[in-house]
Design a protein around this motif. Sequence first.
Motif, mmCIF file in Angstrom:
data_model
loop_
_atom_site.group_PDB
_atom_site.id
_atom_site.type_symbol
_atom_site.label_atom_id
_atom_site.label_comp_id
_atom_site.label_asym_id
_atom_site.label_seq_id
_atom_site.Cartn_x
_atom_site.Cartn_y
_atom_site.Cartn_z
ATOM 1 N N CYS A 381 -6.625 3.256 4.319
ATOM 2 C CA CYS A 381 -7.941 2.381 4.347
ATOM 3 C C CYS A 381 -7.903 1.821 2.937
ATOM 4 O O CYS A 381 -8.253 0.836 2.571
ATOM 5 C CB CYS A 381 -9.024 3.154 4.468
ATOM 6 S SG CYS A 381 -9.301 3.608 6.054
ATOM 7 N N LEU A 382 -7.794 2.663 1.852
ATOM 8 C CA LEU A 382 -7.863 1.994 0.403
ATOM 9 C C LEU A 382 -6.736 1.046 0.010
ATOM 10 O O LEU A 382 -6.842 0.099 -0.630
ATOM 11 C CB LEU A 382 -7.867 3.365 -0.519
ATOM 12 C CG LEU A 382 -8.967 4.118 -0.662
ATOM 13 C CD1 LEU A 382 -8.740 5.241 -1.557
ATOM 14 C CD2 LEU A 382 -10.346 3.357 -0.977
ATOM 15 N N ARG A 383 -5.463 1.511 0.552
ATOM 16 C CA ARG A 383 -4.400 0.599 0.252
ATOM 17 C C ARG A 383 -4.343 -0.604 0.837
ATOM 18 O O ARG A 383 -3.784 -1.904 0.434
ATOM 19 C CB ARG A 383 -3.021 1.331 0.333
ATOM 20 C CG ARG A 383 -2.896 2.564 -0.408
ATOM 21 C CD ARG A 383 -2.565 2.376 -1.790
ATOM 22 N NE ARG A 383 -1.506 2.128 -1.976
ATOM 23 C CZ ARG A 383 -0.291 2.788 -2.009
ATOM 24 N NH1 ARG A 383 -0.262 4.219 -1.974
ATOM 25 N NH2 ARG A 383 0.862 2.312 -2.418
ATOM 26 N N PHE A 384 -5.163 -0.930 1.940
ATOM 27 C CA PHE A 384 -5.220 -2.049 2.794
ATOM 28 C C PHE A 384 -6.549 -2.545 2.432
ATOM 29 O O PHE A 384 -6.689 -3.774 3.035
ATOM 30 C CB PHE A 384 -5.027 -2.065 4.358
ATOM 31 C CG PHE A 384 -3.506 -1.715 4.923
ATOM 32 C CD1 PHE A 384 -2.799 -2.812 4.931
ATOM 33 C CD2 PHE A 384 -2.911 -0.534 4.700
ATOM 34 C CE1 PHE A 384 -1.348 -2.936 5.192
ATOM 35 C CE2 PHE A 384 -1.589 -0.403 5.085
ATOM 36 C CZ PHE A 384 -0.723 -1.628 5.259
ATOM 37 N N GLY A 385 -7.366 -2.158 1.766
ATOM 38 C CA GLY A 385 -8.433 -2.699 1.340
ATOM 39 C C GLY A 385 -9.664 -2.840 2.323
ATOM 40 O O GLY A 385 -10.408 -3.841 2.668
ATOM 41 N N GLU A 386 -9.495 -1.825 3.403
ATOM 42 C CA GLU A 386 -10.549 -2.034 4.537
ATOM 43 C C GLU A 386 -11.420 -0.603 4.456
ATOM 44 O O GLU A 386 -11.085 -0.007 3.755
ATOM 45 C CB GLU A 386 -9.585 -1.876 5.764
ATOM 46 C CG GLU A 386 -8.603 -3.053 5.962
ATOM 47 C CD GLU A 386 -9.601 -4.339 6.244
ATOM 48 O OE1 GLU A 386 -10.704 -4.346 6.815
ATOM 49 O OE2 GLU A 386 -9.084 -5.205 5.778
#
Length: 475
Positions: A381-386
């Motif tokens: 989630c963090l790496r895809f900014g979601e």
Amino acid sequence: MTKFFGVLLAAALLFWMATALFSGAADAASGTGTPGTAPGSADAISSAPGAVSKEAPGGEHSGEGGGSAAPRLSRSGVRLHIFKDGEMDFQLLRSFGADFYGGGTPGEILLAAEDIADGDPASWQASFATLGARLEADGESRLAKGNRISARDSFFRAASYYRAAEYYGDQLDEATRALGMSCRETFLKALKLSGWYVEDLRIPFGDGFLPGYFIRSGAPGERRRTLLAQSGFDGTAEEMFFAAGRAALERGYNVLLFEGPGQAGLRRFVPGSTFVPDLGPVGRTLLDTVRARSDVDGTQVILYGASFGGYFALSAALGEPRLAAVIANSPLLDMNAYAVATMGEQVAAQFEANDLSVEDLKALPPEAMPPKYRLSLLNLCLRFGEPSVKTMLHRLKDFHISPEQLATLSMPALGMVSAGEGAIPLEQSRAFAAAAPKATLHVFERESGANAHCQLDNPPLSAAVLFDWLDEQLR
């Protein structure tokens, strides 16, 4: 907390998908998947059963062969069986893979493994962080005595072990960032003792920069062929040195190891950086940078991406005629299809109905979800900014390269994939080979000894295929 228990099975399966999709590669599906095999030389440019390989525009052939069907997705066709946890067993194989080019030794890695509790991320991180610190101290001691080569070797191994520790870290924990910076610092110490010319770059990009290392073995002003190399979801520029960079330098190349948006090496500096589906601006920036140098042959610049970096490299190459060649290891074309096919429609539907937010994941106690699943979902989630698992899966739909886009690639393009990775990577690799006009697809069969994702279990063979192909294309 009810919804947490309602999606635990889905979370476990998503963790399997996530680690198989984006990392360096384990048999996360069954733990021991055995791929189908096909006859032929391991060094031949060929295809797995049913695959298509194009060695030149218009030239293609179909592979023949039998054997059992490959699993849908597998991190590797072989297992160490040191850990029962399939992902952790693969990560150990990944560390062994760096050994050939100086990124570790079996004795040190096995010693670290003795102190790791099977499937426990915290004990993995602690063990490899301790090993990294010990090798860094060893390097400093040897350097103080004037033993520069011995110090260089210790620093290279320390960097690799710090990267291994960083892998299992909590992305919200400052300690994880500190391990990443230790990886950088020891890697630079090693490079400065290598005899190569080295620049620690901050390449201007947008409102910030892209970190990278420019390394050359030639004299100032001597224009040479240059490899731009990028890793994937959790790999780093330092790891790419052991995967391909050192092999390139041995062959007389310049090397630029770089980190793009969302990648681990950039997030060490900018923790909020996230992946972007269009790498065209990154590719143009890098080409502008290296082509302006007096030590780069601007007509011989090659872009290489490993793991998720295979998608990044192909995305950056679209509409970029200045590249002499592009290599995707492996050619990942459709992240959402990859994920849904791996999870299954039922699991995907569970996440549509029972979403988990980033805040939910932060609050989950160990008894509600094993830490390794929680960390993996949170990291995605963090790496895809979601803000949640569901929106992250929707975001993957943007990471897609169509056959029509591949048809516009003007340069020679090499796809590399191990048959042991399973049917899904092979399907996407075949689609790449069928659509890109100047595509060559190399499938590493089981007997080659390169059975892991990105051939992390056999880097010298991977390098031989990559650079021999470049010699043929660019002579």
